[in-house]
Design an enzyme around this catalytic site. Structure first.
Site, PDB file in Angstrom:
ATOM      1  N   PRO A 105     -14.181   6.397  37.358  1.00 41.26           N
ATOM      2  CG  PRO A 105     -13.298   5.948  39.523  1.00 41.26           C
ATOM      3  CD  PRO A 105     -14.027   5.340  38.356  1.00 41.26           C
ATOM      4  CG  MET A 160     -10.365   1.956  38.374  1.00 42.50           C
ATOM      5  SD  MET A 160     -12.108   2.151  39.120  1.00 42.50           S
ATOM      6  CE  MET A 160     -13.045   0.622  38.533  1.00 42.50           C
ATOM      7  N   GLY A 161      -8.977   2.757  33.827  1.00 40.27           N
ATOM      8  CA  GLY A 161      -9.436   2.184  32.098  1.00 40.27           C
ATOM      9  C   GLY A 161     -10.637   3.131  31.734  1.00 40.27           C
ATOM     10  CB  SER A 217      -9.553   2.099  27.841  1.00 38.24           C
ATOM     11  OG  SER A 217      -8.266   2.697  27.955  1.00 38.24           O
ATOM     12  CB  ALA A 264      -7.087  10.967  35.355  1.00 38.20           C
ATOM     13  CE  LYS A 301      -6.784  -0.569  34.124  1.00 34.64           C
ATOM     14  NZ  LYS A 301      -5.703  -0.214  34.906  1.00 34.64           N
ATOM     15  CG  ASP A 325      -5.655  -0.212  30.090  1.00 30.47           C
ATOM     16  OD1 ASP A 325      -4.936  -1.161  30.221  1.00 30.47           O
ATOM     17  OD2 ASP A 325      -5.644   0.948  30.886  1.00 30.47           O
TER      18      ASP A 325
END
Length: 337
Positions: free
Chosen positions: A133, A138-139, A142, A135, A37, A175
Site C-alpha cells: 500500500p 508498510m514502507g 522504501s 502511504a 514491513k 526504512d
C-alpha cells in the site's frame, strides 16, 4: 591482472561517458523483490530539535512484496534514469497515478546514489510492480528503493556489500536499510540503527489496507498534539520491550499478542476514525491481536496459524475489506531468478 595494466586497458577503451564498452554491449535486465514491513512494537519519543522523533521499534518483514525490474540503457549517460509503474501492479489505479515518476521517487534517487559510486554506470529504466500500500505504513517506497539499490549494484558490477548498500539507503530514509536487511530487527535512533533479532519461526498475519493514505509527518504531528493536550511528557526510548523479542524468538503468537504496541496508533485513529471499527471487527472475527502498522493506515491482525490467517482473510473479505494473509519474517531485498 596487474592493477596498473588493468587501469591502462580501461582508460584506453573508455567511451565518451568514461564507461568500459564491455558493459554496454546489450541491455541487461534484473528483477529484484523487496518486502514490506510491519512494526510489532513502536515506541516514539518527543520531538527533537532536528525535527525528528527518536523511536524504538521491532520491525518484521512480511511476504507482501514490491518488485523492481531494472534494465540498462547502453550508450546513455548514467543520469538517464527513468521509471514506470507496471500494469501488473495490484493496487488501485487512482493511487498508482499519484506516484511521482521523477526525482521525487525513492527508486530514482536510489539509482543515482549507486551511479555516483559505480565505475561504469549507464542509464537504467526501472519498472516498479506495486503490491505494498502507498502511504500505508508498510514502507512500500522504501522497499522500491532497496530493490533498486540491489539491482543497480548488480547491473553495474559495483560490488558493494550489504552494509555499504545500507549506508546509501539510510540517506533515503530510515526504512530503506531494513528493507535491505529483512527478517526481524530492532530499530533505534530514527529507526535506522538496526540490530537483527532472532525470529526463526514464521508468524502469520492478515493485512487490511485502507482506501486512503496517511502522511507520516502528519501522524507524528498528531501524536505530539495528543500528548500535549493530555499533558503527557514523552520519554526518549532506548530499547524495545523484552517480551516482544522473547515472543519472536519463541515463535509464539499468543505471547506476542499480549505485547503488540504502537504509539502512533491513537494518532492514526484520530486522523482516520474508520480504523477503529476495522480493528475491532478483526478481533471479533478471531484475530489474536490487532494494531495499526507504523504510521498507518494499514491494519495488521495476528493469527494463530496459517490456516487461521486464511480463514480470517476470507471472513474480512465477506465484509467488504481487502485482506491479505501474509507471514513474517521473510528475507530482505533479493534477486529473483
Amino acid at each position: 591482472m596487474d592493477p596498473l595494466n588493468k587501469a591502462n586497458i580501461n582508460t584506453a577503451n573508455e567511451d565518451e561517458f568514461g564507461r568500459d564498452p564491455l558493459f554496454a554491449v546489450a541491455p541487461r535486465t534484473l528483477r529484484v523483490r523487496a518486502p514490506g514491513k510491519i512494526n510489532a512494537s513502536f515506541h516514539v519519543g518527543p520531538l527533537r530539535d532536528d525535527g525528528y522523533h527518536g523511536v524504538a521499534s521491532t520491525y518484521l518483514a512480511v511476504s507482501r512484496y514490491e518488485e523492481v525490474i531494472a534494465t540498462t540503457k547502453p550508450g546513455t549517460a548514467p543520469t538517464d534514469i527513468t521509471v514506470s509503474i507496471s500494469d501488473t501492479s495490484s493496487l488501485d489505479a487512482d493511487a498508482l497515478a499519484g506516484i511521482p515518476l521523477n526525482s521525487g521517487n525513492l527508486a530514482v534517487r536510489a539509482a543515482r546514489l549507486v551511479a555516483d559510486v559505480a565505475e561504469n554506470p549507464c542509464g537504467v529504466h526501472l519498472e516498479i510492480i506495486k503490491h505494498v500500500p502507498i502511504a500505508g505504513g508498510m514502507g512500500g517506497g522504501s522497499a522500491d528503493a532497496a530493490a533498486t539499490l540491489v539491482a543497480c549494484d548488480a547491473l553495474w558490477h559495483t560490488g558493494l556489500s550489504r552494509e555499504e548498500l545500507s549506508l546509501l539507503g539510510a540517506e533515503l530514509g530510515a526504512d530503506v536499510p531494513f528493507a535491505l536487511l529483512g527478517g526481524a530487527a530492532v530499530g533505534l535512533g530514527v529507526g535506522d540503527e538496526l540490530t537483527a533479532a532472532l525470529a526463526p519461526t514464521p508468524l502469520h498475519w492478515v493485512l487490511v489496507p485502507a482506501g486512503f493514505g496517511l502522511s507520516t509527518p502528519v501522524v507524528y504531528g498528531r501524536l505530539d498534539d495528543l500528548r500535549a493536550s493530555a499533558g503527557c511528557t514523552a520519554v526518549e526510548p532506548s530499547q524495545v520491550d523484552a517480551e516482544v523479542l522473547a515472543a519472536l524468538r519463541a515463535g509464539d503468537p499468543h505471547a506476542l499478542a499480549q505485547c503488540l504496541h504502537n504509539d502512533l496508533q491513537a494518532a492514526a485513529e484520530s486522523l482516520a476514525p474508520s480504523l477503529s471499527a476495522v480493528l475491532a471487527q478483526g478481533q471479533e472475527l478471531g484475530a489474536l491481536a490487532s494494531l495499526v502498522s507504523g504510521s498507518g493506515p494499514t491494519v495488521a491482525f495476528l493469527a494463530e496459524s496459517s490456516e487461521r490467517a486464511g480463514e480470517l482473510a476470507e471472513a474480512l473479505a465477506k465484509y467488504g475489506h481487502t485482506a491479505w494473509a501474509v507471514e513474517g519474517p521473510v528475507h530482505g531485498a533479493h534477486l529473483v531468478p
